[in-house]
Design a protein around this motif. Sequence first.
Motif, PDB file in Angstrom:
ATOM      1  N   GLU A 111       0.822  -1.207   0.000  1.00 34.61           N
ATOM      2  CA  GLU A 111       0.000   0.000   0.000  1.00 34.61           C
ATOM      3  C   GLU A 111       0.858   1.259   0.000  1.00 34.61           C
ATOM      4  O   GLU A 111       0.518   2.253  -0.655  1.00 34.61           O
ATOM      5  N   LEU A 112       1.973   1.237   0.717  1.00 33.04           N
ATOM      6  CA  LEU A 112       2.868   2.398   0.732  1.00 33.04           C
ATOM      7  C   LEU A 112       3.483   2.626  -0.640  1.00 33.04           C
ATOM      8  O   LEU A 112       3.636   3.766  -1.085  1.00 33.04           O
ATOM      9  N   VAL A 113       3.831   1.544  -1.323  1.00 29.63           N
ATOM     10  CA  VAL A 113       4.363   1.659  -2.684  1.00 29.63           C
ATOM     11  C   VAL A 113       3.301   2.264  -3.603  1.00 29.63           C
ATOM     12  O   VAL A 113       3.604   3.111  -4.455  1.00 29.63           O
ATOM     13  N   GLU A 114       2.065   1.870  -3.433  1.00 28.80           N
ATOM     14  CA  GLU A 114       0.984   2.418  -4.250  1.00 28.80           C
ATOM     15  C   GLU A 114       0.808   3.916  -3.986  1.00 28.80           C
ATOM     16  O   GLU A 114       0.606   4.710  -4.919  1.00 28.80           O
ATOM     17  N   VAL A 115       0.895   4.321  -2.722  1.00 23.63           N
ATOM     18  CA  VAL A 115       0.814   5.743  -2.385  1.00 23.63           C
ATOM     19  C   VAL A 115       1.983   6.495  -3.009  1.00 23.63           C
ATOM     20  O   VAL A 115       1.813   7.589  -3.565  1.00 23.63           O
ATOM     21  N   PHE A 116       3.156   5.919  -2.945  1.00 23.67           N
ATOM     22  CA  PHE A 116       4.346   6.524  -3.536  1.00 23.67           C
ATOM     23  C   PHE A 116       4.136   6.838  -5.012  1.00 23.67           C
ATOM     24  O   PHE A 116       4.369   7.962  -5.473  1.00 23.67           O
ATOM     25  N   PHE A 117       3.662   5.866  -5.772  1.00 24.24           N
ATOM     26  CA  PHE A 117       3.478   6.087  -7.205  1.00 24.24           C
ATOM     27  C   PHE A 117       2.283   6.995  -7.496  1.00 24.24           C
ATOM     28  O   PHE A 117       2.260   7.682  -8.517  1.00 24.24           O
ATOM     29  N   ALA A 118       1.294   7.005  -6.618  1.00 26.62           N
ATOM     30  CA  ALA A 118       0.107   7.834  -6.841  1.00 26.62           C
ATOM     31  C   ALA A 118       0.354   9.313  -6.582  1.00 26.62           C
ATOM     32  O   ALA A 118      -0.415  10.157  -7.026  1.00 26.62           O
ATOM     33  N   THR A 119       1.419   9.638  -5.867  1.00 27.02           N
ATOM     34  CA  THR A 119       1.625  11.017  -5.433  1.00 27.02           C
ATOM     35  C   THR A 119       2.782  11.720  -6.129  1.00 27.02           C
ATOM     36  O   THR A 119       3.237  12.769  -5.669  1.00 27.02           O
ATOM     37  N   HIS A 120       3.284  11.162  -7.217  1.00 25.02           N
ATOM     38  CA  HIS A 120       4.281  11.880  -8.017  1.00 25.02           C
ATOM     39  C   HIS A 120       4.266  11.311  -9.421  1.00 25.02           C
ATOM     40  O   HIS A 120       3.595  10.308  -9.697  1.00 25.02           O
ATOM     41  N   ASP A 121       4.988  11.953 -10.323  1.00 20.95           N
ATOM     42  CA  ASP A 121       5.077  11.476 -11.707  1.00 20.95           C
ATOM     43  C   ASP A 121       6.366  10.676 -11.866  1.00 20.95           C
ATOM     44  O   ASP A 121       7.450  11.252 -11.915  1.00 20.95           O
ATOM     45  N   PRO A 122       6.273   9.344 -11.942  1.00 19.10           N
ATOM     46  CA  PRO A 122       7.472   8.508 -12.040  1.00 19.10           C
ATOM     47  C   PRO A 122       8.060   8.448 -13.444  1.00 19.10           C
ATOM     48  O   PRO A 122       8.983   7.681 -13.686  1.00 19.10           O
ATOM     49  N   THR A 123       7.527   9.245 -14.363  1.00 26.56           N
ATOM     50  CA  THR A 123       8.025   9.223 -15.745  1.00 26.56           C
ATOM     51  C   THR A 123       8.894  10.427 -16.087  1.00 26.56           C
ATOM     52  O   THR A 123       9.425  10.509 -17.192  1.00 26.56           O
ATOM     53  N   THR A 124       9.049  11.373 -15.153  1.00 25.58           N
ATOM     54  CA  THR A 124       9.872  12.551 -15.420  1.00 25.58           C
ATOM     55  C   THR A 124      11.255  12.353 -14.808  1.00 25.58           C
ATOM     56  O   THR A 124      11.381  12.151 -13.601  1.00 25.58           O
ATOM     57  N   LEU A 125      12.279  12.408 -15.625  1.00 26.44           N
ATOM     58  CA  LEU A 125      13.643  12.151 -15.166  1.00 26.44           C
ATOM     59  C   LEU A 125      14.209  13.381 -14.462  1.00 26.44           C
ATOM     60  O   LEU A 125      14.261  14.473 -15.028  1.00 26.44           O
ATOM     61  N   ASN A 126      14.623  13.182 -13.208  1.00 30.17           N
ATOM     62  CA  ASN A 126      15.272  14.253 -12.440  1.00 30.17           C
ATOM     63  C   ASN A 126      14.412  15.508 -12.356  1.00 30.17           C
ATOM     64  O   ASN A 126      14.915  16.641 -12.389  1.00 30.17           O
ATOM     65  N   ARG A 127      13.105  15.302 -12.201  1.00 32.99           N
ATOM     66  CA  ARG A 127      12.220  16.456 -12.085  1.00 32.99           C
ATOM     67  C   ARG A 127      10.871  16.049 -11.519  1.00 32.99           C
ATOM     68  O   ARG A 127      10.340  15.004 -11.844  1.00 32.99           O
ATOM     69  N   GLN A 128      10.327  16.934 -10.669  1.00 29.11           N
ATOM     70  CA  GLN A 128       8.945  16.847 -10.231  1.00 29.11           C
ATOM     71  C   GLN A 128       8.372  18.259 -10.267  1.00 29.11           C
ATOM     72  O   GLN A 128       8.718  19.103  -9.441  1.00 29.11           O
ATOM     73  N   GLY A 129       7.529  18.530 -11.248  1.00 23.16           N
ATOM     74  CA  GLY A 129       6.941  19.852 -11.366  1.00 23.16           C
ATOM     75  C   GLY A 129       7.999  20.929 -11.472  1.00 23.16           C
ATOM     76  O   GLY A 129       8.898  20.860 -12.322  1.00 23.16           O
ATOM     77  N   PRO A 130       7.951  21.940 -10.588  1.00 20.29           N
ATOM     78  CA  PRO A 130       8.919  23.033 -10.656  1.00 20.29           C
ATOM     79  C   PRO A 130      10.285  22.683 -10.085  1.00 20.29           C
ATOM     80  O   PRO A 130      11.208  23.491 -10.165  1.00 20.29           O
ATOM     81  N   ASP A 131      10.414  21.495  -9.494  1.00 15.50           N
ATOM     82  CA  ASP A 131      11.678  21.089  -8.857  1.00 15.50           C
ATOM     83  C   ASP A 131      12.511  20.276  -9.832  1.00 15.50           C
ATOM     84  O   ASP A 131      12.139  19.160 -10.200  1.00 15.50           O
ATOM     85  N   ILE A 132      13.652  20.832 -10.225  1.00 14.55           N
ATOM     86  CA  ILE A 132      14.478  20.232 -11.275  1.00 14.55           C
ATOM     87  C   ILE A 132      15.864  19.894 -10.742  1.00 14.55           C
ATOM     88  O   ILE A 132      16.495  20.694 -10.061  1.00 14.55           O
ATOM     89  N   GLY A 133      16.334  18.684 -11.056  1.00 16.73           N
ATOM     90  CA  GLY A 133      17.654  18.252 -10.633  1.00 16.73           C
ATOM     91  C   GLY A 133      17.613  16.821 -10.135  1.00 16.73           C
ATOM     92  O   GLY A 133      16.561  16.310  -9.738  1.00 16.73           O
ATOM     93  N   ALA A 134      18.770  16.158 -10.134  1.00 13.38           N
ATOM     94  CA  ALA A 134      18.836  14.765  -9.703  1.00 13.38           C
ATOM     95  C   ALA A 134      18.436  14.584  -8.250  1.00 13.38           C
ATOM     96  O   ALA A 134      18.043  13.488  -7.844  1.00 13.38           O
ATOM     97  N   GLN A 135      18.529  15.646  -7.471  1.00 19.62           N
ATOM     98  CA  GLN A 135      18.123  15.563  -6.062  1.00 19.62           C
ATOM     99  C   GLN A 135      16.619  15.361  -5.912  1.00 19.62           C
ATOM    100  O   GLN A 135      16.136  15.021  -4.836  1.00 19.62           O
ATOM    101  N   TYR A 136      15.863  15.539  -7.007  1.00 19.09           N
ATOM    102  CA  TYR A 136      14.414  15.351  -6.983  1.00 19.09           C
ATOM    103  C   TYR A 136      13.986  14.126  -7.784  1.00 19.09           C
ATOM    104  O   TYR A 136      12.825  13.999  -8.160  1.00 19.09           O
ATOM    105  N   ARG A 137      14.913  13.227  -8.053  1.00 18.15           N
ATOM    106  CA  ARG A 137      14.585  12.050  -8.862  1.00 18.15           C
ATOM    107  C   ARG A 137      13.725  11.062  -8.082  1.00 18.15           C
ATOM    108  O   ARG A 137      13.659  11.103  -6.848  1.00 18.15           O
ATOM    109  N   SER A 138      13.082  10.186  -8.830  1.00 19.05           N
ATOM    110  CA  SER A 138      12.190   9.188  -8.256  1.00 19.05           C
ATOM    111  C   SER A 138      12.976   7.924  -7.912  1.00 19.05           C
ATOM    112  O   SER A 138      13.595   7.317  -8.782  1.00 19.05           O
ATOM    113  N   ILE A 139      12.936   7.523  -6.635  1.00 14.15           N
ATOM    114  CA  ILE A 139      13.637   6.319  -6.189  1.00 14.15           C
ATOM    115  C   ILE A 139      12.775   5.571  -5.177  1.00 14.15           C
ATOM    116  O   ILE A 139      12.232   6.163  -4.248  1.00 14.15           O
ATOM    117  N   ALA A 140      12.668   4.268  -5.358  1.00 14.36           N
ATOM    118  CA  ALA A 140      12.060   3.395  -4.355  1.00 14.36           C
ATOM    119  C   ALA A 140      13.178   2.519  -3.800  1.00 14.36           C
ATOM    120  O   ALA A 140      13.783   1.732  -4.532  1.00 14.36           O
TER     121      ALA A 140
END
Length: 223
Positions: A111-140
């Motif tokens: 369920e936590l993994v499902e919440v993780f994927f539901a609350t961000h875009d896992p298809t954007t490399l090194n970016r989430q919305g206005p936050d850009i850079g490898a420090q904002y990458r998607s990692i499980a």
Amino acid sequence: MILNKLYFILPLILLVNSCTEGNTSSAVVDGDVETLAAVDTTGLAQATFASGCFWCTEAYFERVEGVKAVISGYAGGEKPNPTYEEVSAGATDYAEVVQVYYDPEEVSYQELVEVFFATHDPTTLNRQGPDIGAQYRSIAFYRNPEQEAIIRTYIQQLEESGAYKNDIVTEVQPFERFWEAEAYHQDYYRRNPNDPYVVSVARPKVQKFEANYQDKLKPEYVQ
């Protein structure tokens, strides 16, 4: 399985605000900051995720029934004792992450993994919305083979379902070490309600999560 994707594209006007540009210089700092040392995590399971600015990620997981503590910090790098200034500037290999302490009898790792994927875009490399850079990458991050299998199976299910137009770029990494972030980052969303980033970026996303996933929330967040 969470079937409806929460993440949505924010209007371009919101791009003027980013996690790095948050009001950290005047962030509220009071006596109720729950650092890792102050939280009794005895007997609790752990999960670690990176999905953009940890101010948002922390707020999502704090609302989930069965989650007992969420600590913002850094993982995925090698330099000892990373600081926010270093990580947010992209000067390290670290990503902003949250360490989730939960009761597996109340909420599962699945369920936590499902919440993780539901609350961000896992298809954007090194970016989430206005936050850009490898420090904002998607990692499980996984701590054992069972957790790794759950993550990889769920990614496969998402890809086969056609949930995303683009490929999932989420990294799946073994957990090595977590460094707790500075005190003013802890519970940032609740304690800094007037921060420009919280108002324009974090709050709409958190409110949408609350509205769409009532069945997963702690009683105080159920509308």
